[in-house]
Design a protein around this motif. Sequence first.
Motif, PDB file in Angstrom:
ATOM      1  N   ILE A 286       0.867  -1.178   0.000  1.00 24.64           N
ATOM      2  CA  ILE A 286       0.000   0.000   0.000  1.00 24.64           C
ATOM      3  C   ILE A 286       0.897   1.220   0.000  1.00 24.64           C
ATOM      4  CG2 ILE A 286      -1.801   1.271   1.222  1.00 24.64           C
ATOM      5  CD1 ILE A 286      -2.628  -1.333   2.552  1.00 24.64           C
ATOM      6  N   ASP A 287       0.777   2.003  -1.049  1.00 18.49           N
ATOM      7  CA  ASP A 287       1.599   3.201  -1.168  1.00 18.49           C
ATOM      8  C   ASP A 287       3.083   2.878  -0.994  1.00 18.49           C
ATOM      9  OD1 ASP A 287       2.022   5.893  -1.643  1.00 18.49           O
ATOM     10  OD2 ASP A 287       1.853   6.450   0.470  1.00 18.49           O
ATOM     11  N   GLY A 288       3.496   1.751  -1.568  1.00 23.61           N
ATOM     12  CA  GLY A 288       4.903   1.391  -1.575  1.00 23.61           C
ATOM     13  C   GLY A 288       5.386   0.605  -0.379  1.00 23.61           C
ATOM     14  N   VAL A 289       4.537   0.331   0.592  1.00 20.91           N
ATOM     15  CA  VAL A 289       4.959  -0.416   1.780  1.00 20.91           C
ATOM     16  C   VAL A 289       4.242  -1.764   1.802  1.00 20.91           C
ATOM     17  CG1 VAL A 289       5.147  -0.432   4.294  1.00 20.91           C
ATOM     18  CG2 VAL A 289       5.272   1.743   3.039  1.00 20.91           C
ATOM     19  N   PRO A 290       4.978  -2.889   1.721  1.00 19.44           N
ATOM     20  CA  PRO A 290       4.336  -4.208   1.777  1.00 19.44           C
ATOM     21  C   PRO A 290       3.623  -4.407   3.111  1.00 19.44           C
ATOM     22  CG  PRO A 290       6.603  -4.378   0.977  1.00 19.44           C
ATOM     23  CD  PRO A 290       6.439  -2.981   1.503  1.00 19.44           C
ATOM     24  N   SER A 291       2.463  -5.018   3.065  1.00 22.10           N
ATOM     25  CA  SER A 291       1.676  -5.197   4.285  1.00 22.10           C
ATOM     26  C   SER A 291       2.404  -6.029   5.331  1.00 22.10           C
ATOM     27  CB  SER A 291       0.333  -5.843   3.936  1.00 22.10           C
ATOM     28  OG  SER A 291      -0.448  -4.971   3.140  1.00 22.10           O
ATOM     29  N   SER A 292       3.244  -6.949   4.896  1.00 29.53           N
ATOM     30  CA  SER A 292       3.951  -7.814   5.847  1.00 29.53           C
ATOM     31  C   SER A 292       5.141  -7.121   6.501  1.00 29.53           C
ATOM     32  CB  SER A 292       4.420  -9.095   5.148  1.00 29.53           C
ATOM     33  OG  SER A 292       3.303  -9.885   4.796  1.00 29.53           O
ATOM     34  N   VAL A 313      -0.045 -13.120  11.637  1.00 26.67           N
ATOM     35  CA  VAL A 313       0.578 -14.197  10.868  1.00 26.67           C
ATOM     36  C   VAL A 313       0.693 -13.748   9.422  1.00 26.67           C
ATOM     37  CG1 VAL A 313      -1.662 -15.336  10.512  1.00 26.67           C
ATOM     38  CG2 VAL A 313       0.447 -16.660  10.250  1.00 26.67           C
ATOM     39  N   SER A 314       1.776 -14.129   8.787  1.00 27.62           N
ATOM     40  CA  SER A 314       1.956 -13.776   7.374  1.00 27.62           C
ATOM     41  C   SER A 314       1.045 -14.633   6.513  1.00 27.62           C
ATOM     42  CB  SER A 314       3.404 -14.012   6.959  1.00 27.62           C
ATOM     43  OG  SER A 314       3.715 -15.397   6.947  1.00 27.62           O
ATOM     44  N   ASP A 315       0.706 -14.142   5.327  1.00 29.90           N
ATOM     45  CA  ASP A 315       0.137 -15.036   4.335  1.00 29.90           C
ATOM     46  C   ASP A 315       1.282 -15.893   3.806  1.00 29.90           C
ATOM     47  OD1 ASP A 315      -1.640 -16.324   2.682  1.00 29.90           O
ATOM     48  OD2 ASP A 315      -2.524 -14.495   1.893  1.00 29.90           O
ATOM     49  N   LEU A 316       0.937 -16.996   3.182  1.00 29.93           N
ATOM     50  CA  LEU A 316       1.935 -18.007   2.835  1.00 29.93           C
ATOM     51  C   LEU A 316       3.056 -17.416   1.977  1.00 29.93           C
ATOM     52  CD1 LEU A 316       2.706 -20.992   2.977  1.00 29.93           C
ATOM     53  CD2 LEU A 316       1.345 -21.366   0.919  1.00 29.93           C
ATOM     54  N   GLY A 317       4.262 -17.403   2.514  1.00 32.85           N
ATOM     55  CA  GLY A 317       5.421 -16.950   1.773  1.00 32.85           C
ATOM     56  C   GLY A 317       5.576 -15.453   1.655  1.00 32.85           C
ATOM     57  N   SER A 318       4.756 -14.667   2.355  1.00 32.53           N
ATOM     58  CA  SER A 318       4.816 -13.221   2.140  1.00 32.53           C
ATOM     59  C   SER A 318       6.046 -12.584   2.776  1.00 32.53           C
ATOM     60  CB  SER A 318       3.545 -12.537   2.651  1.00 32.53           C
ATOM     61  OG  SER A 318       3.451 -12.594   4.051  1.00 32.53           O
ATOM     62  N   ILE A 319       6.648 -13.234   3.776  1.00 33.35           N
ATOM     63  CA  ILE A 319       7.889 -12.690   4.337  1.00 33.35           C
ATOM     64  C   ILE A 319       9.020 -12.842   3.320  1.00 33.35           C
ATOM     65  CG2 ILE A 319       9.590 -12.889   6.196  1.00 33.35           C
ATOM     66  CD1 ILE A 319       7.306 -13.889   7.993  1.00 33.35           C
ATOM     67  N   SER A 320       9.120 -14.004   2.717  1.00 31.15           N
ATOM     68  CA  SER A 320      10.103 -14.198   1.650  1.00 31.15           C
ATOM     69  C   SER A 320       9.827 -13.269   0.488  1.00 31.15           C
ATOM     70  CB  SER A 320      10.081 -15.652   1.172  1.00 31.15           C
ATOM     71  OG  SER A 320      10.367 -16.532   2.236  1.00 31.15           O
ATOM     72  N   GLY A 321       8.551 -12.939   0.285  1.00 34.37           N
ATOM     73  CA  GLY A 321       8.182 -12.039  -0.800  1.00 34.37           C
ATOM     74  C   GLY A 321       8.737 -10.638  -0.644  1.00 34.37           C
ATOM     75  N   LEU A 322       9.158 -10.279   0.564  1.00 37.23           N
ATOM     76  CA  LEU A 322       9.809  -8.987   0.739  1.00 37.23           C
ATOM     77  C   LEU A 322      11.105  -8.918  -0.049  1.00 37.23           C
ATOM     78  CD1 LEU A 322       9.265  -8.519   4.584  1.00 37.23           C
ATOM     79  CD2 LEU A 322       7.908  -7.546   2.725  1.00 37.23           C
ATOM     80  N   VAL A 328      12.198  -5.117  -1.214  1.00 34.72           N
ATOM     81  CA  VAL A 328      12.499  -4.118  -0.184  1.00 34.72           C
ATOM     82  C   VAL A 328      13.538  -4.655   0.802  1.00 34.72           C
ATOM     83  CG1 VAL A 328      10.248  -2.998  -0.364  1.00 34.72           C
ATOM     84  CG2 VAL A 328      10.560  -4.874   1.274  1.00 34.72           C
ATOM     85  N   ALA A 329      13.947  -5.899   0.621  1.00 36.10           N
ATOM     86  CA  ALA A 329      15.007  -6.498   1.425  1.00 36.10           C
ATOM     87  C   ALA A 329      15.947  -7.246   0.498  1.00 36.10           C
ATOM     88  CB  ALA A 329      14.429  -7.458   2.472  1.00 36.10           C
ATOM     89  N   ALA A 330      17.242  -7.225   0.834  1.00 35.92           N
ATOM     90  CA  ALA A 330      18.246  -7.874  -0.019  1.00 35.92           C
ATOM     91  C   ALA A 330      18.483  -9.317   0.352  1.00 35.92           C
ATOM     92  CB  ALA A 330      19.562  -7.100   0.044  1.00 35.92           C
ATOM     93  N   THR A 331      18.232  -9.681   1.607  1.00 37.05           N
ATOM     94  CA  THR A 331      18.503 -11.039   2.076  1.00 37.05           C
ATOM     95  C   THR A 331      17.319 -11.550   2.886  1.00 37.05           C
ATOM     96  OG1 THR A 331      19.470 -10.352   4.196  1.00 37.05           O
ATOM     97  CG2 THR A 331      20.950 -10.445   2.267  1.00 37.05           C
ATOM     98  N   PRO A 332      17.188 -12.869   3.039  1.00 38.23           N
ATOM     99  CA  PRO A 332      16.130 -13.415   3.891  1.00 38.23           C
ATOM    100  C   PRO A 332      16.204 -12.910   5.326  1.00 38.23           C
ATOM    101  CG  PRO A 332      17.014 -15.132   2.475  1.00 38.23           C
ATOM    102  CD  PRO A 332      17.893 -13.937   2.290  1.00 38.23           C
ATOM    103  N   ALA A 333      17.424 -12.705   5.840  1.00 32.54           N
ATOM    104  CA  ALA A 333      17.554 -12.196   7.207  1.00 32.54           C
ATOM    105  C   ALA A 333      17.011 -10.782   7.323  1.00 32.54           C
ATOM    106  CB  ALA A 333      19.016 -12.239   7.644  1.00 32.54           C
ATOM    107  N   GLU A 334      17.285  -9.966   6.331  1.00 35.62           N
ATOM    108  CA  GLU A 334      16.750  -8.607   6.337  1.00 35.62           C
ATOM    109  C   GLU A 334      15.225  -8.624   6.245  1.00 35.62           C
ATOM    110  OE1 GLU A 334      18.494  -6.199   3.313  1.00 35.62           O
ATOM    111  OE2 GLU A 334      20.536  -6.460   4.060  1.00 35.62           O
ATOM    112  N   ALA A 335      14.691  -9.533   5.425  1.00 36.57           N
ATOM    113  CA  ALA A 335      13.228  -9.641   5.301  1.00 36.57           C
ATOM    114  C   ALA A 335      12.612 -10.063   6.629  1.00 36.57           C
ATOM    115  CB  ALA A 335      12.873 -10.638   4.204  1.00 36.57           C
ATOM    116  N   ALA A 336      13.215 -11.042   7.290  1.00 37.77           N
ATOM    117  CA  ALA A 336      12.700 -11.497   8.578  1.00 37.77           C
ATOM    118  C   ALA A 336      12.717 -10.365   9.596  1.00 37.77           C
ATOM    119  CB  ALA A 336      13.526 -12.680   9.072  1.00 37.77           C
ATOM    120  N   ASP A 347       5.126 -16.852  11.101  1.00 38.20           N
ATOM    121  CA  ASP A 347       5.497 -17.075   9.702  1.00 38.20           C
ATOM    122  C   ASP A 347       4.728 -18.261   9.142  1.00 38.20           C
ATOM    123  OD1 ASP A 347       6.795 -17.604   7.270  1.00 38.20           O
ATOM    124  OD2 ASP A 347       8.456 -18.641   8.279  1.00 38.20           O
ATOM    125  N   LEU A 348       3.769 -18.000   8.277  1.00 41.51           N
ATOM    126  CA  LEU A 348       3.070 -19.077   7.582  1.00 41.51           C
ATOM    127  C   LEU A 348       3.896 -19.479   6.366  1.00 41.51           C
ATOM    128  CD1 LEU A 348       0.752 -20.974   7.044  1.00 41.51           C
ATOM    129  CD2 LEU A 348      -0.501 -19.104   5.972  1.00 41.51           C
TER     130      LEU A 348
END
Length: 796
Positions: A286-292, A313-322, A328-336, A347-348
């Motif tokens: 929304i306006d450039g910011v992912p809901s997760s 809770v995230s929707d399925l895989g939405s954290i990785s979707g960052l 908006v994140a370069a690595t899985p750790a940054e996304a988490a 995390d779903l």
Amino acid sequence: MRAYLILGLYLMGAAARAQTARPVYQDPQAPTEERVRDLLARMTVEEKVGQLSTVLGWEMYEKKGARITTSAAYRKAVDERHIGALWATLRADPWTKKTLTTGLHPGQAAHAANALQKYAVEHTRLGIPLFLAEECPHGHMAIGTTVFPTAIGQGSTWNPALLQRMAAAIALEVRGQGGHIGYGPVLDLAREPRWSRVEETYGEDPVLTSELGVAMVKGLQGSSLKSGVNVISTLKHFAAYGVPEGGHNGGSSSPGYRELHQSYLPPMRAAVRAGAQSVMTSYNSIDGVPSSANQGLLTDVLRTQWGFQGFTVSDLGSISGLVTSHHVAATPAEAAALALNAGLDDDLSGYGYDQALLQAVQQGLVSGPGLDRAVGRVLRLKVEMGLFENPYVNARQGARQVNSPAHVQLARQVAQESLVLLKNEHNLLPLAKSLTSIAVIGPNADNIYNQLGDYTAPQPAGRIVTVLEGIKGKVSAATKVTYVRGCAIRDTTSADIAGAVAAARQAQVAVVVLGGSSARDFRTEYQSTGAATVPPAGGTAISDMESGEGYDRATLDLLGKQQELLQAVVKTGTPVVVVLIKGRPLNLSWMQAHVPALLDAWYPGQEGGHALADVLFGDYNPAGRLPISVPKHVGQLPVYYNAPRPARQEYVEMDARPLYCFGHGLSYAQFAYSDLQVTTRESTGPLKVEVRFKVKNTSARAGDEVAQLYLRDEVSSVVTPLKQLKKFRRFHLPAGQQQEVVFELGAEDVQLLNQQLEWAVEPGVFTVLVGASSEDIRLRGQFTVTGASTRPAAGR
């Protein structure tokens, strides 16, 4: 000396008792917060991270004949990853590859849940019980359960009390099989009918969606999560997921701040106020910011402003979707770290946090208190549900509760109340049971899966009543019922239009059952999120599926040869009734002009055939109302009724009005509205506006009416809708009877978000519009607000 001996024995005994004493977190008499603090203090970082993983559950059991055991994959996930929850363990469908043979039937499901729970409790260091989360949009998505109409049909009932009963039945079936969390209700506003998931919503309006969402939450959660018959309700999807640009599922949405807070957030807020204990984030930004990763939504609004105490809770895989979708994140750790720090607890998928979150903690991207806060929210509900004391279910009892006769009858009632009579020229309906010949035609007349919608499990033989079966069950053996499929929903390689025409010519009436399908099959390919993948053109086989998650549309026309089939049948001159089974509004302009009777069933569930036959032959008087506007053409979109002023101007090719408006629905009875009285009380306390009027059944048959009250702010500091639903009520009236209806409006009903982004009640004139739909207004009145008040808006 003796005194020292006694003291020594006492101290030894005290030490032994201390070693064997039950930990605080296992003491059911201890306060919840003390239990959670005690447990957190005992947990390693790895165990805490594991509690935030909700992994895919259908691979976690093994079924060998009648024997159900845990799988090696499950034991490894518990032993090495310390997982805290499973999702869709009992689910069966083409995506999970679980069939009626390989999946779990009700008694087996309960045994599987108990086996999984036993391993988590008895083979882990702290014995923390497992959460089992299940999909529950229109029934538990598992083999043998009751299949109710999909949410868009539920929305057409305009009956919160009925949906609360339905939700309680769903909760009973889930809990009896060992589940603890029910994903639902979906509270997205569907203002983009090209979007594939319209069927999962209650339509386009925030007030209707709020009322029905609250009813679902109350039904699912009941008065106590320790009841053994209720489940945690997970609200979906936070936020503004139902209006993606271009109708693309998961695509970005662009509501302004004011529209977000006035339209898209109120249903969520109402459900949170009703006690919902879980909220799922959405895939969109929304306006450039992912809901997760949206702290403004997940923390400022949801918790600080609304006081939410459950877990997100995230929707399925939405954290990785960052990383992979939104970038908006370069690595899985940054996304988490982005997700958890924003306020996303669970995390779903099991791979959005897990090792990535451990790395984020090690890298200092996530603090210890931040991690504890998220874990504590999950553990708190495990305590409050009583799982530490009673993690198991009675498998035999659970099996008896699933698809009970009472639940089957309830499914029929929900289907009956969901049916919307769009048109009934010259009172063609109801049909006489004395007809000697009926032609039943169309791809959805005798197709069980096309009747059920997305998120539906495989069905045992004889469970689903189709339209053809319902009609045959209504008439006597003397009535000849001829069935011709005619064509498929999408596939154009084979059709029998000539056969359909012949059947129609020989019949007194033709019932043509058309529409769409969300029925998945084992040829369909799926994304990692479970959404179906639309196959490329030129494939060898074309399924009926044109709706359901992942199946977005560019047009809303009938697909395949359905329009050709209908036109050929109409051309015979035989009276035609069209029954629509579908998941979204379609282009009905031609049939509106040429077919005398149209009945919209959406996806009516397992009892849909009975319910439709009840209405077709007059044993039930329809009173469903559209929860979403139906456009004349896709080029008109959007056509939702409560758009901001000014009123839409006409197009060169056509007017801007929908074909069928929000709230539309006919009856076999007629109702008259009269005696509107509007009384305002403002000087002696908070604003109260009482609206009274009378509704009389002026016909010779009983029926339900749905009275609707809309409000218009005549002059306001910011642009407001031409009209906005504020109150509604469905009620039954015997023939010739009259009832007084009383609605009460308060400050929240007249407030707006002003230019300073404050919630404000502004002085001015308001017009009251009362009627049978958003366009069928029967009574008009006004009241004046003299006082003013403001309060800060959420998130500011």
